[in-house]
Scaffold this motif. Structure first.
Motif, PDB file in Angstrom:
ATOM      1  N   ILE A   1      36.341  36.982  43.392  1.00 24.43           N
ATOM      2  CA  ILE A   1      35.557  36.556  44.552  1.00 24.43           C
ATOM      3  C   ILE A   1      36.248  35.395  45.273  1.00 24.43           C
ATOM      4  O   ILE A   1      36.254  35.316  46.498  1.00 24.43           O
ATOM      5  N   VAL A   2      36.853  34.484  44.501  1.00 23.47           N
ATOM      6  CA  VAL A   2      37.528  33.330  45.110  1.00 23.47           C
ATOM      7  C   VAL A   2      39.028  33.567  45.284  1.00 23.47           C
ATOM      8  O   VAL A   2      39.771  32.675  45.674  1.00 23.47           O
ATOM      9  N   GLY A   3      39.484  34.787  44.969  1.00 24.23           N
ATOM     10  CA  GLY A   3      40.873  35.150  45.252  1.00 24.23           C
ATOM     11  C   GLY A   3      41.896  34.733  44.211  1.00 24.23           C
ATOM     12  O   GLY A   3      43.088  34.638  44.508  1.00 24.23           O
ATOM     13  N   LEU A   4      41.449  34.484  42.969  1.00 27.06           N
ATOM     14  CA  LEU A   4      42.418  34.123  41.920  1.00 27.06           C
ATOM     15  C   LEU A   4      43.154  35.360  41.390  1.00 27.06           C
ATOM     16  O   LEU A   4      44.350  35.494  41.595  1.00 27.06           O
ATOM     17  N   PRO A   5      42.463  36.306  40.730  1.00 27.62           N
ATOM     18  CA  PRO A   5      43.161  37.523  40.293  1.00 27.62           C
ATOM     19  C   PRO A   5      42.826  38.694  41.218  1.00 27.62           C
ATOM     20  O   PRO A   5      41.873  38.637  42.005  1.00 27.62           O
ATOM     21  N   ASP A   6      43.617  39.758  41.080  1.00 26.31           N
ATOM     22  CA  ASP A   6      43.306  41.006  41.789  1.00 26.31           C
ATOM     23  C   ASP A   6      42.198  41.753  41.056  1.00 26.31           C
ATOM     24  O   ASP A   6      41.314  42.340  41.673  1.00 26.31           O
ATOM     25  N   VAL A   7      42.276  41.744  39.723  1.00 27.28           N
ATOM     26  CA  VAL A   7      41.272  42.416  38.886  1.00 27.28           C
ATOM     27  C   VAL A   7      40.987  41.565  37.657  1.00 27.28           C
ATOM     28  O   VAL A   7      41.722  40.628  37.352  1.00 27.28           O
ATOM     29  N   ILE A   8      39.919  41.927  36.946  1.00 18.83           N
ATOM     30  CA  ILE A   8      39.592  41.253  35.689  1.00 18.83           C
ATOM     31  C   ILE A   8      39.479  42.292  34.577  1.00 18.83           C
ATOM     32  O   ILE A   8      39.244  43.474  34.831  1.00 18.83           O
ATOM     33  N   VAL A   9      39.677  41.834  33.352  1.00 20.81           N
ATOM     34  CA  VAL A   9      39.402  42.662  32.170  1.00 20.81           C
ATOM     35  C   VAL A   9      38.266  41.986  31.440  1.00 20.81           C
ATOM     36  O   VAL A   9      38.379  40.824  31.030  1.00 20.81           O
ATOM     37  N   ASP A  10      37.150  42.704  31.301  1.00 21.24           N
ATOM     38  CA  ASP A  10      35.974  42.070  30.703  1.00 21.24           C
ATOM     39  C   ASP A  10      35.065  43.119  30.062  1.00 21.24           C
ATOM     40  O   ASP A  10      35.231  44.327  30.279  1.00 21.24           O
ATOM     41  N   ILE A  11      34.100  42.617  29.287  1.00 21.78           N
ATOM     42  CA  ILE A  11      33.114  43.490  28.653  1.00 21.78           C
ATOM     43  C   ILE A  11      32.043  43.865  29.674  1.00 21.78           C
ATOM     44  O   ILE A  11      31.559  43.008  30.409  1.00 21.78           O
TER      45      ILE A  11
ATOM     46  N   CYS B   1      37.945  45.630  35.943  1.00 21.58           N
ATOM     47  CA  CYS B   1      36.950  45.567  37.020  1.00 21.58           C
ATOM     48  C   CYS B   1      37.518  44.820  38.217  1.00 21.58           C
ATOM     49  O   CYS B   1      38.432  44.005  38.085  1.00 21.58           O
ATOM     50  N   GLY B   2      36.929  45.106  39.370  1.00 22.41           N
ATOM     51  CA  GLY B   2      37.365  44.415  40.573  1.00 22.41           C
ATOM     52  C   GLY B   2      36.735  45.037  41.794  1.00 22.41           C
ATOM     53  O   GLY B   2      35.913  45.950  41.691  1.00 22.41           O
ATOM     54  N   PRO B   3      37.138  44.567  42.990  1.00 23.86           N
ATOM     55  CA  PRO B   3      36.637  45.184  44.215  1.00 23.86           C
ATOM     56  C   PRO B   3      37.252  46.575  44.373  1.00 23.86           C
ATOM     57  O   PRO B   3      38.335  46.844  43.838  1.00 23.86           O
ATOM     58  N   GLU B   4      36.592  47.448  45.079  1.00 20.77           N
ATOM     59  CA  GLU B   4      37.089  48.817  45.274  1.00 20.77           C
ATOM     60  C   GLU B   4      38.491  48.828  45.876  1.00 20.77           C
ATOM     61  O   GLU B   4      39.309  49.702  45.588  1.00 20.77           O
ATOM     62  N   SER B   5      38.786  47.819  46.682  1.00 17.22           N
ATOM     63  CA  SER B   5      40.108  47.741  47.328  1.00 17.22           C
ATOM     64  C   SER B   5      41.253  47.584  46.330  1.00 17.22           C
ATOM     65  O   SER B   5      42.420  47.856  46.647  1.00 17.22           O
ATOM     66  N   ALA B   6      40.932  47.137  45.097  1.00 13.50           N
ATOM     67  CA  ALA B   6      41.980  46.928  44.083  1.00 13.50           C
ATOM     68  C   ALA B   6      42.350  48.217  43.353  1.00 13.50           C
ATOM     69  O   ALA B   6      43.349  48.255  42.630  1.00 13.50           O
ATOM     70  N   ARG B   7      41.573  49.273  43.546  1.00 13.81           N
ATOM     71  CA  ARG B   7      41.839  50.531  42.833  1.00 13.81           C
ATOM     72  C   ARG B   7      43.256  51.056  43.117  1.00 13.81           C
ATOM     73  O   ARG B   7      43.951  51.561  42.251  1.00 13.81           O
ATOM     74  N   GLU B   8      43.670  50.904  44.375  1.00 11.67           N
ATOM     75  CA  GLU B   8      44.989  51.395  44.787  1.00 11.67           C
ATOM     76  C   GLU B   8      46.105  50.639  44.071  1.00 11.67           C
ATOM     77  O   GLU B   8      47.138  51.211  43.723  1.00 11.67           O
ATOM     78  N   LEU B   9      45.895  49.344  43.849  1.00 12.80           N
ATOM     79  CA  LEU B   9      46.914  48.530  43.169  1.00 12.80           C
ATOM     80  C   LEU B   9      47.151  49.033  41.744  1.00 12.80           C
ATOM     81  O   LEU B   9      48.261  48.974  41.223  1.00 12.80           O
ATOM     82  N   LEU B  10      46.083  49.522  41.125  1.00  9.16           N
ATOM     83  CA  LEU B  10      46.191  50.041  39.760  1.00  9.16           C
ATOM     84  C   LEU B  10      46.912  51.376  39.741  1.00  9.16           C
ATOM     85  O   LEU B  10      47.661  51.683  38.801  1.00  9.16           O
ATOM     86  N   GLN B  11      46.701  52.174  40.754  1.00  5.26           N
ATOM     87  CA  GLN B  11      47.307  53.509  40.796  1.00  5.26           C
ATOM     88  C   GLN B  11      48.794  53.461  41.100  1.00  5.26           C
ATOM     89  O   GLN B  11      49.566  54.285  40.630  1.00  5.26           O
ATOM     90  N   HIS B  12      49.204  52.469  41.883  1.00  6.03           N
ATOM     91  CA  HIS B  12      50.604  52.394  42.303  1.00  6.03           C
ATOM     92  C   HIS B  12      51.450  51.480  41.418  1.00  6.03           C
ATOM     93  O   HIS B  12      52.604  51.202  41.740  1.00  6.03           O
ATOM     94  N   HIS B  13      50.855  51.017  40.320  1.00  7.12           N
ATOM     95  CA  HIS B  13      51.588  50.182  39.357  1.00  7.12           C
ATOM     96  C   HIS B  13      52.253  48.961  39.994  1.00  7.12           C
ATOM     97  O   HIS B  13      53.362  48.585  39.641  1.00  7.12           O
TER      98      HIS B  13
END
Length: 217
Positions: free
Chosen positions: A154-164, A103-115
């Motif tokens: 939200i506070v800029g620590l990770p780009d994305v999170i893995v959560d339930i 999960c994350g902000p929509e802006s992080a989707r690209e980071l996942l696609q480009h490895h």
């Protein structure tokens, strides 16, 4: 004698225990002592059926089962994946359903696609590492967090999170969303490996009754 031996259940505290006890009751396995909400007992016994029950935190249930303190346990699939304990997973109970997601902000989707190399925060570092390294073949920095991981991006620590994710409402309220689904989760029955050999008849009978009840429900 084998007949004198108690079978011990380790149940996950909270909603999972309530649902499990309700299901067990439907197949004739009851423990009246556990219905007393004021009881300070830690171990509850049904002398007639030679059964013992105790409640534990979810992550501890597989530990009790692996080491033989409990013969049978009920916990979430997320915990089994994260803990990696040597137990037999024998039945999907179908309740406690949710998903493990990136999960994350929509802006992080690209980071996942480009490895790209990104930072991933999670309460489940083992699951997160397995997903990114073995399934996506993406190098990431895993950050272990114990609290509300939604706070991280939200506070800029990770780009994305893995959560339930259950409903996704907490994510939406904080401007986050599901970017990728890792796996589906639910409550599972686990059995101690030695118990399965020593008490196979009794344990298999319980599993069969539970499976039949779930199929008829």
């Amino acid at each position: 004698m084998a007949e004198d031996r108690y079978l011990t259940f380790a149940l996950t505290k909270g909603r999972l225990a309530d649902k499990t006890l309700s299901l067990l009751e439907q197949v004739g396995i009851t423990c009246e002592e556990m219905k007393d909400k004021n009881s300070r007992k830690l171990v509850f016994v049904n002398e007639e059926l030679k059964l013992k029950f105790f409640l534990a935190k979810g992550p501890d249930v597989p530990t009790y089962v692996e080491y033989g303190a409990a013969d049978i346990g009920v916990t979430g699939k997320d915990i089994l994946l994260e803990e990696g304990r040597r137990v037999y997973e024998v039945l999907d109970l179908g309740f406690g359903k949710c998903r493990m997601c990136v999960c994350g902000p929509e802006s992080a989707r690209e980071l996942l696609q480009h490895h790209e190399r990104i930072r991933v925060a999670s309460k489940y570092p083992v699951i997160a590492k397995d997903y990114f390294y073995n399934k996506k073949h993406q190098t990431v920095d895993i950050i272990k967090l114990n609290g509300s991981v939604e706070l991280g991006p939200i506070v800029g620590l990770p780009d994305v999170i893995v959560d339930i994710v259950e409903t996704g409402s907490t994510l939406r309220e904080n401007g986050l969303g599901v970017l990728e689904e890792i796996c589906e989760l639910s409550a599972r029955v686990i059995v101690n490996q030695v118990s399965m050999q020593m008490e196979s008849e009794r344990i298999r009978e319980i599993i069969l009754r539970l499976r039949k009840q779930l199929e008829e429900a």
